[in-house]
Motif scaffolding. Structure first.
Motif, PDB file in Angstrom:
ATOM      1  N   SER A  72       6.556   5.343   5.983  1.00 29.55           N
ATOM      2  CA  SER A  72       5.753   4.179   5.614  1.00 29.55           C
ATOM      3  C   SER A  72       6.293   2.923   6.300  1.00 29.55           C
ATOM      4  CB  SER A  72       5.800   3.975   4.099  1.00 29.55           C
ATOM      5  OG  SER A  72       7.103   3.576   3.701  1.00 29.55           O
ATOM      6  N   TYR A 268       7.310  -7.829   9.815  1.00 29.28           N
ATOM      7  CA  TYR A 268       5.948  -7.453   9.430  1.00 29.28           C
ATOM      8  C   TYR A 268       4.854  -8.184  10.192  1.00 29.28           C
ATOM      9  CZ  TYR A 268       8.622  -5.015   6.010  1.00 29.28           C
ATOM     10  OH  TYR A 268       9.551  -4.179   5.436  1.00 29.28           O
ATOM     11  N   GLN A 391       7.885  -4.176   0.381  1.00 29.74           N
ATOM     12  CA  GLN A 391       7.154  -4.030  -0.877  1.00 29.74           C
ATOM     13  C   GLN A 391       6.082  -5.111  -0.998  1.00 29.74           C
ATOM     14  OE1 GLN A 391       7.878  -1.266  -2.514  1.00 29.74           O
ATOM     15  NE2 GLN A 391       9.479  -0.917  -0.984  1.00 29.74           N
ATOM     16  N   TRP A 393       4.605  -6.535   1.549  1.00 30.34           N
ATOM     17  CA  TRP A 393       3.567  -6.172   2.511  1.00 30.34           C
ATOM     18  C   TRP A 393       2.641  -5.122   1.912  1.00 30.34           C
ATOM     19  CZ3 TRP A 393       1.143  -7.368   6.924  1.00 30.34           C
ATOM     20  CH2 TRP A 393       0.380  -6.367   7.538  1.00 30.34           C
ATOM     21  N   THR A 394       3.210  -4.115   1.279  1.00 30.40           N
ATOM     22  CA  THR A 394       2.403  -3.062   0.674  1.00 30.40           C
ATOM     23  C   THR A 394       1.505  -3.606  -0.431  1.00 30.40           C
ATOM     24  OG1 THR A 394       4.120  -1.417   1.161  1.00 30.40           O
ATOM     25  CG2 THR A 394       2.509  -0.841  -0.536  1.00 30.40           C
TER      26      THR A 394
END
Length: 436
Positions: A72, A268, A391, A393-394
């Motif tokens: 991921s 990111y 986290q 970003w998710t």
């Protein structure tokens, strides 16, 4: 990316102003503009380039790792976070024994070992092997940041230290830029393995250049026979002194917050640019990192400004710029987003140059330990907060990342303002004392 002026007392690195017994040249600094000082500055520029190009070259490759290894985006960040986390530990432990270690030899071994491991990483058969090699590389890299600042603080006259430190950080910025751009370009045409191998070879060349250029220390002689008891005694005494120094602890926290925000953004932003409405190629994303050039300018420019106008004011200005740049990255317009990355990068490198240069001045003795603690928090911030960004970003894509890093920068700005207020009061009290 990077890094405070260090030197010390009988502690974990060299004295800031060694006694005459330390060296026959201890009463004289090499003058600015002399060949010896120029060679030292450019050697450390090469060292910063090698270390930070190898450290950050994996950032534009993270989207490729998600495809190649089936991990991921948050897991892909481990390839950087694990390296920076162990780099922090290595810096601290090298700093503990730096009083007994020859400066040039430690840095040379660090450069060669990290370049070799970077080359071997190109042949990693699986994800866990790549992570293991990156972890070892982080350990190997620790010798340069831990010792380079001590070398500069000992060998450069105080009036020139801000500029010299800025040049070293400029080398770090140039390395971060080159590592990202080169790997993005090479990976787009030949794959991520060729990209990592290319950076390993460049690291070896920089190590050779470093050994050829850097003069041996003139103001430092390694102390022998100190042993664990002597080292830990110095650590305990130095740690007590530093942890009681509130402003110095503020600088430690500031380094971790700034670096955490910086690494999270660069981890990111590549994922964001691969997605609509931008849908950019890997090569183009790699070239986004050309904005690191402003970091080279910012480090030296703000280093000079801090020498002239005070570190507190310049720290507030630089942190405010980083926050303003982050807000611009929320735009859906590519030119405005890139402008935001430019401003954010300028502010980060300016703030880091000022804060790192302030640590040695603010520490009351045990200056090398203070520098090691600053770098420990700095790279722990990179490792922990950079991974935590995955986290966000998710959960919220780029807006989530911006909210997290914005919070970090607001805290950093509050610390900068407190330091500015304190130094202003101290300066005013000193002026009153002189007048009376």
């Amino acid at each position: 990316m990077s890094t405070p002026p260090v030197s010390s007392s009988p502690e974990t690195a060299a004295p800031a102003v060694p006694s005459a017994a330390s060296s026959p040249d201890s009463s004289h600094y090499p003058a600015r503009g002399t060949p010896g000082l120029r060679r030292a500055q450019w050697a450390l520029f090469a060292a910063g380039f090698s270390t930070f190009s190898l450290l950050y070259c994996v950032q534009p490759l993270m989207p490729l790792f998600t495809g190649a290894f089936g991990v991921s985006p948050a897991q892909s960040s481990l390839v950087l976070s694990l390296c920076t986390g162990l780099l922090a530990v290595a810096i601290f432990f090298v700093g503990l024994f730096s009083q007994s270690l020859p400066r040039k030899r430690v840095m040379a071994l660090s450069l060669f070992a990290s370049a070799v491991l970077g080359t071997v990483a190109a042949f990693a058969p699986d994800w866990h092997s790549l992570l293991a090699l990156r972890a070892l590389q982080g350990v190997a890299m620790g010798g340069v940041p831990a010792v380079a600042m001590a070398y500069l603080a000992e060998e450069v006259e105080p009036e020139t230290l801000g500029f010299a430190m800025g040049l070293y950080i400029s080398g770090s910025a140039f390395g971060g830029l080159s590592g990202r751009v080169i790997t993005g370009l090479v990976a787009d045409h030949f794959g991520w393995r060729a990209a990592l191998g290319t950076l390993g070879v460049l690291g070896m060349a920089a190590a050779v250049l470093f050994v050829w250029l850097l003069p041996a220390s003139r103001r430092f002689v390694p102390q022998q026979g100190r042993g664990w008891a002597g080292v830990w005694g110095d650590v305990r005494a130095g740690a007590r002194a530093h942890l009681k120094n509130g402003p110095l602890c503020g600088l430690f926290a500031l380094g971790g917050l700034l670096m955490g925000a910086f690494v999270t953004v660069y981890n990111y932003v590549g994922f964001r640019l691969l997605l609509p409405p931008f849908s950019l190629s890997q090569t183009f994303i790699g070239f986004i990192f050309v904005v690191y050039l402003v970091g080279i300018f910012a480090s030296t420019y703000f280093g000079r400004l801090a020498d002239r106008h005070g570190r507190g004011a310049m720290l507030c200005a630089a942190t405010g710029l980083a926050l303003a740049g982050l807000l611009l990255t929320l735009s859906e317009s590519l030119p405005i987003l890139i402008a935001g990355i430019v401003v954010f990068t300028f502010g980060f490198f300016a703030a880091h140059a000022v804060a790192s240069g302030w640590v040695g001045q603010m520490a009351r003795g045990y200056k090398a330990l203070a520098a090691s603690l600053y770098l420990l928090v700095y790279y722990v911030g990179s490792s922990v907060l950079g991974a935590l960004g995955g986290q966000f970003w998710t959960a919220g894509a780029w807006r989530g990342v911006a909210e997290m890093t914005g919070g970090l920068l607001v805290l950093a700005l509050a610390i900068s303002a407190a330091l500015y207020w304190r130094t202003g009061r101290v300066a005013a009290a000193a002026a009153v004392g002189r007048a009376s």
